[in-house]
Design a protein around this motif. Sequence first.
Motif, PDB file in Angstrom:
ATOM      1  N   GLY A  13       0.813  -1.209   0.000  1.00 21.52           N
ATOM      2  CA  GLY A  13       0.000   0.000   0.000  1.00 21.52           C
ATOM      3  C   GLY A  13       0.846   1.259   0.000  1.00 21.52           C
ATOM      4  N   LEU A  14       1.964   1.239   0.743  1.00 22.62           N
ATOM      5  CA  LEU A  14       2.843   2.408   0.785  1.00 22.62           C
ATOM      6  C   LEU A  14       3.457   2.673  -0.583  1.00 22.62           C
ATOM      7  N   VAL A  15       3.847   1.615  -1.289  1.00 28.26           N
ATOM      8  CA  VAL A  15       4.395   1.783  -2.634  1.00 28.26           C
ATOM      9  C   VAL A  15       3.349   2.387  -3.569  1.00 28.26           C
ATOM     10  N   LEU A  16       2.113   1.907  -3.485  1.00 29.32           N
ATOM     11  CA  LEU A  16       1.060   2.417  -4.360  1.00 29.32           C
ATOM     12  C   LEU A  16       0.732   3.875  -4.051  1.00 29.32           C
ATOM     13  N   VAL A  17       0.723   4.223  -2.758  1.00 28.66           N
ATOM     14  CA  VAL A  17       0.462   5.618  -2.372  1.00 28.66           C
ATOM     15  C   VAL A  17       1.559   6.532  -2.905  1.00 28.66           C
ATOM     16  N   LEU A  18       2.808   6.110  -2.764  1.00 26.24           N
ATOM     17  CA  LEU A  18       3.922   6.901  -3.293  1.00 26.24           C
ATOM     18  C   LEU A  18       3.828   7.029  -4.815  1.00 26.24           C
ATOM     19  N   ARG A  19       3.335   5.976  -5.452  1.00 22.00           N
ATOM     20  CA  ARG A  19       3.188   6.008  -6.910  1.00 22.00           C
ATOM     21  C   ARG A  19       2.183   7.075  -7.334  1.00 22.00           C
ATOM     22  N   VAL A  20       1.114   7.215  -6.547  1.00 20.04           N
ATOM     23  CA  VAL A  20       0.083   8.210  -6.863  1.00 20.04           C
ATOM     24  C   VAL A  20       0.577   9.617  -6.547  1.00 20.04           C
ATOM     25  N   LEU A  21       1.240   9.781  -5.400  1.00 17.58           N
ATOM     26  CA  LEU A  21       1.676  11.109  -4.975  1.00 17.58           C
ATOM     27  C   LEU A  21       2.871  11.608  -5.775  1.00 17.58           C
ATOM     28  N   LEU A  22       3.772  10.691  -6.146  1.00 13.57           N
ATOM     29  CA  LEU A  22       4.993  11.059  -6.867  1.00 13.57           C
ATOM     30  C   LEU A  22       4.938  10.430  -8.238  1.00 13.57           C
ATOM     31  N   ASP A  23       4.488  11.182  -9.219  1.00 11.52           N
ATOM     32  CA  ASP A  23       4.233  10.631 -10.539  1.00 11.52           C
ATOM     33  C   ASP A  23       5.496  10.473 -11.373  1.00 11.52           C
ATOM     34  N   GLY A  24       6.602  11.056 -10.943  1.00  9.61           N
ATOM     35  CA  GLY A  24       7.801  11.004 -11.766  1.00  9.61           C
ATOM     36  C   GLY A  24       8.726   9.836 -11.518  1.00  9.61           C
ATOM     37  N   PRO A  25       9.085   9.548 -10.244  1.00 11.02           N
ATOM     38  CA  PRO A  25      10.127   8.549  -9.971  1.00 11.02           C
ATOM     39  C   PRO A  25       9.762   7.154 -10.467  1.00 11.02           C
ATOM     40  N   SER A  26      10.801   6.358 -10.735  1.00 10.27           N
ATOM     41  CA  SER A  26      10.608   4.991 -11.200  1.00 10.27           C
ATOM     42  C   SER A  26      10.161   4.108 -10.049  1.00 10.27           C
ATOM     43  N   ILE A  27       9.681   2.915 -10.401  1.00 14.25           N
ATOM     44  CA  ILE A  27       9.235   1.963  -9.395  1.00 14.25           C
ATOM     45  C   ILE A  27      10.391   1.519  -8.515  1.00 14.25           C
ATOM     46  N   VAL A  28      11.613   1.515  -9.066  1.00  8.66           N
ATOM     47  CA  VAL A  28      12.790   1.127  -8.276  1.00  8.66           C
ATOM     48  C   VAL A  28      12.963   2.081  -7.102  1.00  8.66           C
ATOM     49  N   LEU A  29      12.845   3.383  -7.367  1.00 10.45           N
ATOM     50  CA  LEU A  29      12.979   4.384  -6.307  1.00 10.45           C
ATOM     51  C   LEU A  29      11.871   4.238  -5.275  1.00 10.45           C
ATOM     52  N   LEU A  30      10.636   4.021  -5.736  1.00  9.68           N
ATOM     53  CA  LEU A  30       9.513   3.927  -4.809  1.00  9.68           C
ATOM     54  C   LEU A  30       9.680   2.747  -3.859  1.00  9.68           C
ATOM     55  N   VAL A  31      10.115   1.608  -4.375  1.00  9.36           N
ATOM     56  CA  VAL A  31      10.324   0.438  -3.524  1.00  9.36           C
ATOM     57  C   VAL A  31      11.458   0.707  -2.541  1.00  9.36           C
ATOM     58  N   LEU A  32      12.521   1.340  -3.017  1.00  5.72           N
ATOM     59  CA  LEU A  32      13.659   1.662  -2.138  1.00  5.72           C
ATOM     60  C   LEU A  32      13.214   2.573  -0.993  1.00  5.72           C
ATOM     61  N   VAL A  33      12.505   3.652  -1.324  1.00  6.46           N
ATOM     62  CA  VAL A  33      12.065   4.600  -0.301  1.00  6.46           C
ATOM     63  C   VAL A  33      11.078   3.945   0.663  1.00  6.46           C
ATOM     64  N   ALA A  34      10.122   3.166   0.127  1.00  6.41           N
ATOM     65  CA  ALA A  34       9.123   2.517   0.976  1.00  6.41           C
ATOM     66  C   ALA A  34       9.764   1.524   1.933  1.00  6.41           C
ATOM     67  N   ALA A  35      10.695   0.722   1.428  1.00  3.55           N
ATOM     68  CA  ALA A  35      11.346  -0.280   2.275  1.00  3.55           C
ATOM     69  C   ALA A  35      12.155   0.379   3.382  1.00  3.55           C
ATOM     70  N   LEU A  36      12.898   1.429   3.043  1.00  2.00           N
ATOM     71  CA  LEU A  36      13.712   2.110   4.049  1.00  2.00           C
ATOM     72  C   LEU A  36      12.835   2.812   5.097  1.00  2.00           C
TER      73      LEU A  36
END
Length: 419
Positions: free
Chosen positions: A221-244
């Motif tokens: 859910g955190l990855v999906l929320v970041l995907r909606v809020l941050l439309d630019g970054p790649s999925i690699v960045l979103l997973v990295l930020v969410a996991a950390l």
Amino acid sequence: MSALVSLVYPWFSLVGGAFAAGSMILALRMISGALRWVCLTLLAAGGLGYGAAWLLGAPWDLAAVLSLNQWLIAMLVGLTFLRLLPLPARGAARRPTGVRAMAETMLAAHLIGSVVNIAAVSLVGHGLRRHPLSRGDGSLVGFAFALSAFWSPIWVGYAAVAAYAPSAQMWLVSLFGLGLAVMSLGLLLVGLHRAEPTAWGAFSGFALSMDSLRFPALLMGLVLVLRVLLDGPSIVLLVLVAALCLSVLALGLRHGRSAGPLLTRHLKHGVTRIAGEVAVFASAGFFGGGVGLLLSTVEGPDWQLGQSTGVWLAWAGPVLMVGLAVLGVHPLVSLVMFASAALPMGLDPTLFAMAGVIGWGASLPANPLSGLNLLLGGAFGVNVREMVPMNVLWSGAIVLLSLPLLMAFEAAVQGFGQG
């Protein structure tokens, strides 16, 4: 951290590349045997590709040379922090049996594995409460886990294809990938049960519960929320930020001031456990860069064979990846080979991404040297020599099943493109 900084200051990717190169050198010193030779061979072949391309007039680009899959390596490091968190509860209060037990065990390995990766195999394997596990147990748990690579953005394979095809419509890949995963799980369930109905009739499985799904659902859910809020970054960045973020927050709430020493100890000792993956990802990135530059230099930007071959060129990807997996080749290596050949030919990036995740998920159970099979054999006593030939047949069936799906997927991609 250098990968994150490079988002604000793109030139800082050179620093990240230097760190990736240094990590690769350290990792090569920590590994041995066939894995080291594979990495050295990839580095040599990549060096020859770069050298030949430069001799033919290709421009010198230090940033490209030092890319070394640094984003994927950063994501790998970020995912290791999830190991500091407690695994979901095993849900042993209710013990299902028979076909229902098979279905719940598969769903547990698949859904939990879509987020916490291979830790799900350990969780479900221990939850079965027997040792050794049979080859049927191994195939059931292993395939159910591996098929989540078809659609889950948390998977490294998913992130890898997104990195090689940044313009791909990954939401469409996840949608069709989830459909293929459901069909493949159903095929596996029916096939295993029909092969040995008596044995599976008494099967005692893992009980799927809300406790076992709470943490995976939170991270997804955190990855999906970041995907909606941050439309630019790649999925690699979103997973990295969410996991950390999730790991540090959960550790702080659970351990308070003692969370700092836990994080420090993990940085000193825990991260080094992925030395093999770092070496493979960095050397494969160098190999892909060299071969890709050589192909683009020799053939030029007008070589568009992929536009005329379409789905058949895409289907060659899973065929190649499963075929090389039988020989023990890491899926990232075969994915880079596929990307280096297919993308310069003009294969649609979204079609490439779909083929890539299919090949990644289908090849893991068929690879005798994959981390999945090594874990099943080493920790749970599964006879891998007996299981892998059976898995190869199942992987081949999934690859055949993927052909009509890729045809429908190509039509969907073209439809959305026209829309």
